[in-house]
Design an enzyme around this catalytic site. Structure first.
Site, short mmCIF file in Angstrom:
data_model
loop_
_atom_site.label_atom_id
_atom_site.label_comp_id
_atom_site.label_asym_id
_atom_site.label_seq_id
_atom_site.Cartn_x
_atom_site.Cartn_y
_atom_site.Cartn_z
N THR A 20 0.83 -1.20 0.00
CA THR A 20 0.00 0.00 0.00
C THR A 20 0.87 1.26 0.00
OG1 THR A 20 -1.80 -1.12 1.14
CG2 THR A 20 -1.85 1.26 1.21
N ARG A 56 -12.49 -9.31 -2.59
CA ARG A 56 -12.17 -8.72 -1.28
C ARG A 56 -11.72 -7.26 -1.45
NH1 ARG A 56 -7.39 -6.32 1.09
NH2 ARG A 56 -7.59 -6.48 3.34
N VAL A 57 -12.23 -6.40 -0.58
CA VAL A 57 -11.81 -5.00 -0.57
C VAL A 57 -11.34 -4.67 0.84
CG1 VAL A 57 -12.56 -2.60 -0.83
CG2 VAL A 57 -13.40 -4.34 -2.42
N GLY A 58 -10.19 -4.01 0.95
CA GLY A 58 -9.66 -3.64 2.26
C GLY A 58 -10.04 -2.22 2.64
N ASP A 59 -9.18 -1.58 3.41
CA ASP A 59 -9.48 -0.25 3.95
C ASP A 59 -9.14 0.88 2.98
OD1 ASP A 59 -6.72 -1.07 4.33
OD2 ASP A 59 -6.43 0.81 5.38
N THR A 82 -1.76 2.08 6.14
CA THR A 82 -1.27 0.87 5.47
C THR A 82 -1.26 -0.28 6.46
OG1 THR A 82 0.65 -0.17 4.43
CG2 THR A 82 1.12 1.65 5.94
N GLY A 83 -1.63 -1.46 5.99
CA GLY A 83 -1.63 -2.61 6.89
C GLY A 83 -2.77 -3.56 6.55
N GLY A 96 -6.12 -4.52 6.06
CA GLY A 96 -7.27 -3.66 5.85
C GLY A 96 -8.42 -3.92 6.80
#
Ligand code: GLY
Length: 317
Positions: free
Chosen positions: A168, A196-199, A219-220, A222
């Site tokens: 990220t 899948r969708v993260g943050d 970053t990390g 999500g």
């Protein structure tokens, strides 16, 4: 009023962090030059994240992590702290610079988040640059995916095994008029489930900017940032608890660790132009340009993640 800028290139246990430093320095210098010429915070963060997306070193745009189907599926977001205008895209394929499309969503639609094929169609209609799938896929990413599949590893295990690098990219800025902005872009996690969708494209989780508080890019993992709405939480600390960027970054990571044992980090610039970062991972790649001084860092490289570790103010490490 002086401008301030900070960028990140992912958090984790960074192997040979020096190999990122030249790139980080060049990107932050280029963004700083833009701010010095009078550009807005929005222009600066979009510019920096575009450069990071174009560099195969990072997990965004070209060189993005591949999902379980072997596809680079990208997410990005951008937010203007002056107006609370925001734009984001999720699960897009073939878009050379997802952050540019997120910016068009912010500036030319009534919406905040467009996903998948609809976002791509909108991008084509607006003349956004597209590339073939092969443009995004690097040999290193192919090998990472193959290793992850061999291990039948869970998503989190992939990241641990892949030297813990969570990828990220992001940028936060305060321009000479005192306006704040943030942008974040990612290819997500190696071998993540298709869909899948993260943050990163979620305003308030992976990206947030409010002139009344601060600008934040995360970053990390999500899911950890989604559950804690971490970017908005950090801004709340500045706005309502009168913390500066450094204290808010530390407090946000402390909250992330306390509530969900979260893994990752964030960069913050506040309304006074103080830049800071904190992370719960062993390291985090970042660079800042404040008061004419450029600083590049891999954070506090530790053997193991062990709760919050501040990256310090922009001139503190
Ligand atoms: N932080 C990026 C992701 O989890 O997708």
């Amino acid at each position: 009023m002086n401008a301030s800028l900070m960028i990140h290139g992912g958090a984790g246990a960074i192997r040979s962090p020096e190999r990122f430093f030249e790139s980080l320095r060049s990107v932050v210098r280029s963004g700083d030059d833009l701010l010095a010429s009078g550009a807005s915070a929005i222009e600066a963060v979009a510019h920096c994240v575009t450069l990071l997306e174009d560099d195969t070193l990072y997990n965004a745009g070209r060189g993005a992590a591949l999902n379980a189907d072997g596809v680079a599926c990208c997410d990005a977001s951008i937010m203007d702290g002056r107006t609370l205008g925001a734009g984001a895209v999720a699960g897009v394929r073939g878009v050379r610079n997802p952050v540019a499309l997120a910016r068009i969503v912010m500036e030319e639609t009534r919406h905040v988040l467009l996903v998948g094929e609809g976002a791509e169609r909108f991008g084509r209609a607006r003349g956004v640059r597209f590339e073939n799938e092969s443009y995004f896929v690097t040999e290193e990413r192919r090998e990472q995916l193959a290793r992850a599949k061999e291990r039948h590893a869970t998503t989190l295990d992939h990241m641990q095994a892949e030297h813990g690098k969570l990828g990220t990219v992001g940028a936060v800025a305060r321009d000479r008029d005192g306006n704040l902005a943030a942008a974040t872009s990612t290819g997500g996690l190696i071998n993540q489930m298709s869909g899948r969708v993260g943050d990163s494209p979620i305003i308030g989780a992976g990206c947030f900017a409010d002139n009344a508080g601060c600008a934040v890019s995360c970053t990390g993992v999500g899911e950890d940032f989604l559950r804690t709405a971490l970017a908005r939480t950090a801004s709340f600390f500045v706005e309502s608890q009168e913390m500066d960027a450094a204290r808010a970054a530390e407090a946000a990571v402390a909250y992330l660790v306390r509530r969900v044992q979260g893994s990752g980090g964030l960069i913050v610039v506040d309304r006074n132009g103080v830049c800071a970062a904190a992370h719960s991972t062993p390291g985090m790649l970042m660079a800042s340009a404040c008061d004419g001084k450029i600083t590049v860092s891999a954070g506090r490289q530790r053997e193991k993640a062990a709760g919050p570790s501040t990256g310090g103010r922009c001139d503190g490490y």
